[in-house]
Write an enzyme that holds these catalytic residues in place. Structure first.
Site, PDB file in Angstrom:
ATOM      1  N   TYR A 127       0.407  -1.226   0.103  1.00 15.82           N
ATOM      2  CA  TYR A 127       0.091  -0.261  -0.170  1.00 15.82           C
ATOM      3  C   TYR A 127       0.838   1.199  -0.298  1.00 15.82           C
ATOM      4  CZ  TYR A 127      -4.378   2.436   1.004  1.00 15.82           C
ATOM      5  OH  TYR A 127      -5.324   2.949   1.183  1.00 15.82           O
ATOM      6  N   TYR A 146      -4.266   5.592  -7.806  1.00 11.89           N
ATOM      7  CA  TYR A 146      -5.306   4.976  -5.617  1.00 11.89           C
ATOM      8  C   TYR A 146      -6.557   4.796  -5.885  1.00 11.89           C
ATOM      9  CZ  TYR A 146      -5.432   6.015  -1.173  1.00 11.89           C
ATOM     10  OH  TYR A 146      -5.631   5.779   0.121  1.00 11.89           O
TER      11      TYR A 146
END
Ligand SMILES: [Zn+2]
Lengths: 139, 389
Positions: free
Chosen positions: B296, B347
């Site tokens: 992430y 994202y």
């Protein structure tokens, strides 16, 4: 005195109301477990160390230190545009093992150092609540 | 999951689906709900399923495409399971996969679609504190409004204590951008980045520079999770979920998005240590078995912390680890974020990293790691390990 930042007034959940009630008397106090004596922040209804719901509000010492920080360069609201760059400080109280998010209002960004000593001061926000803020100068 | 379960009931990913990815506000002709439906329909098609076979939905991050609206648009007559991992941030992305895995393994549902949809031109920006505060009243009065401001002090302390250099951190951004150049879906595929540009980019929140921060995007993606037994009846490739779960260190609840009161050793570690050990044990593997990882990358520094938490190098060593070329496709020991990640593909709050992880195990990535058998999906509060059947 001008405010460090034109930010919203605190809008605390129920467990944090006493924190801000003490601030209105210009006293910085943290929650302390009435059973085991350990401090905690943010305020919580039960002690995570011993499970007690007994609570005291213990005055913070005058001495604090800069645990970490950032210098914000991006204004996220129109009102903040003339205030960047500003700092956000993670202020540590080593003797209590708690930290508070705040601002250091008398230091240029390049002077901030992790570990530097800090001293408490107050500045009223829009609704009149004094915010606990910090000075970086040794005095 | 684990060896106690029969092979038939083990959770697998059998379908992936995406919409196009654009910059924030780039999609104005379709709603966020429409994107969610398209991603789920694409994932079902990829799995060789009729979308009406989907009987479970799983999302996270306060997704506004709620199940009853999904049902209005998609049909889903058999829908009998719908859940969402708590929390305002993308930390729940791999938790949503864990929820789906638990649902199919327990029989609560047969085919669960995990999805995330974002159309940020049409509502409040996620990245401006929307839905986030874990410590109401203790951040706003001090100007701590948005995720980069909340997380920058962790990066600052990490950088300070371990002597991490910006040239090392840059490798996360540069490597991701190089991978994006090979990925036609990547929003930044035609935007090469070099070290000099990185180092001279503006500060957003010290020490986070512009290129340390992920994009904000519009788009949606989805995965279909079912059991191994059902997967065998489908025609497509099957990817096992060897382990998936959520959770962070005690005190992380008052962590980076909260009041910054977690224990000092976790402050500069990102919170994933216990989770990593638990999932490796469940999968019966160690970090040395991982061929590629999708980590992430909302902010570069947290990729470094997670490389440490998930055992690829020692604490404080990730700067040197990445600078030595270990994460570079195709020569590194552990190519990461092979789609370009959040920094350079898009994202979609972590779920597009999972889609890329599936592609790696299928062997269809645009930056394919040779013979990839194990892919780690990781952030600080949820993770999953994917493998071949
Ligand atoms: Zn106690």
């Amino acid at each position: 005195m001008n405010r460090y930042l034109p930010t919203p007034s605190p809008n605390p959940p129920m467990d944090a109301v006493p924190f801000w009630d003490w601030c209105r008397k210009r006293e910085l106090r943290f929650q302390q477990c009435g059973a085991c004596g350990r401090h905690r922040h943010p305020p919580a209804p039960v002690c995570r160390f011993c499970g007690s719901d007994q609570v005291k509000w213990d005055p913070a010492p005058d001495e604090a230190e800069l645990f970490s920080y950032t210098i914000v360069h991006n204004a996220v609201t129109e009102a903040l545009k003339s205030y960047v760059p500003y700092n956000i400080a993670v202020v540590g109280f080593p003797s209590l093992q708690v930290r508070l998010i705040s601002n250091i209002i008398d230091m240029p960004p390049s002077s901030l150092r992790i570990g530097m000593p800090l001293r408490l001061t107050w500045q009223e926000c829009d609704d009149g609540t004094p915010l606990p803020l910090f000075l970086g100068e040794k005095s | 999951m684990g060896e106690s379960k029969g092979a038939e009931s083990r959770a697998c990913i059998v379908g992936i689906g995406e919409t196009d990815y654009t910059r924030r506000g780039g999609i104005s002709d379709r709603s966020e709900l429409a994107l969610a439906c398209a991603a789920v329909a694409n994932a079902a098609k990829d799995a060789g399923l009729d979308v009406n076979d989907i009987d479970g939905l799983s999302s996270y991050a306060n997704d506004e495409s709620v199940p009853w609206l999904m049902q209005e648009s998609l049909g889903l007559p058999k829908l009998r399971y719908a859940t969402m991992a708590w929390g305002g941030g993308g930390g729940g992305c791999f938790a949503a996969i864990a929820q789906a895995a638990a649902a199919v393994e327990s029989g609560a549902a047969n085919y669960v679609a995990v999805f995330r949809s974002l159309c940020q031109g049409q509502r409040k920006r996620f990245g401006q504190g929307y839905g986030v505060p874990h410590s109401p009243g203790f951040l706003d009065p001090f100007g701590m409004f948005a995720p980069p401001f909340m997380l920058a002090p962790l990066a600052q302390r990490y950088k300070h204590d371990y002597g991490i250099r910006e040239e090392q951190v840059a490798e996360i951004a540069l490597s991701g951008r190089a991978n994006a150049a090979r990925n036609p879906r990547a929003v930044f595929k035609d935007r090469p980045l070099d070290l000099e540009t990185y180092l001279s980019s503006r500060m957003v929140a010290d020490p986070l520079r512009l290129y340390d921060c992920c994009q904000e995007n519009d788009g949606a993606c989805a995965l279909v999770v079912t059991t191994e037994e059902r997967a065998r009846d489908l025609s497509g490739p099957v990817v096992r979920i060897l382990a998936a779960g959520q959770g962070a260190e005690p005190g992380w609840g008052s962590g980076g998005l909260g009041s910054h009161n977690m224990p000092e050793e976790d402050y500069k570690a990102g919170g994933g240590r216990t989770l990593a050990n638990r999932l490796y044990a469940k999968a019966g593997i160690g970090p040395e078995d991982v061929d590629t990882a999708q980590i992430y990358d909302h902010f570069t520094y947290f990729v470094l912390m997670n490389l440490e938490s998930f055992g690829f190098c020692g604490r404080g060593e990730a700067g040197a680890y990445v600078a030595d070329g270990n994460i570079r496709w195709s020569t590194g020991k552990l190519p990461i974020n092979t789609s370009g990640g959040h920094l350079s593909e898009a994202y979609i709050h972590g779920l597009n990293l999972a889609v890329e992880g599936v592609r790696q195990i299928r062997g269809t990535s645009t930056s394919q790691v040779a013979d990839a058998e194990i892919c780690l999906l990781a952030n600080s509060s949820s993770a999953a390990i994917l493998g071949r059947v």
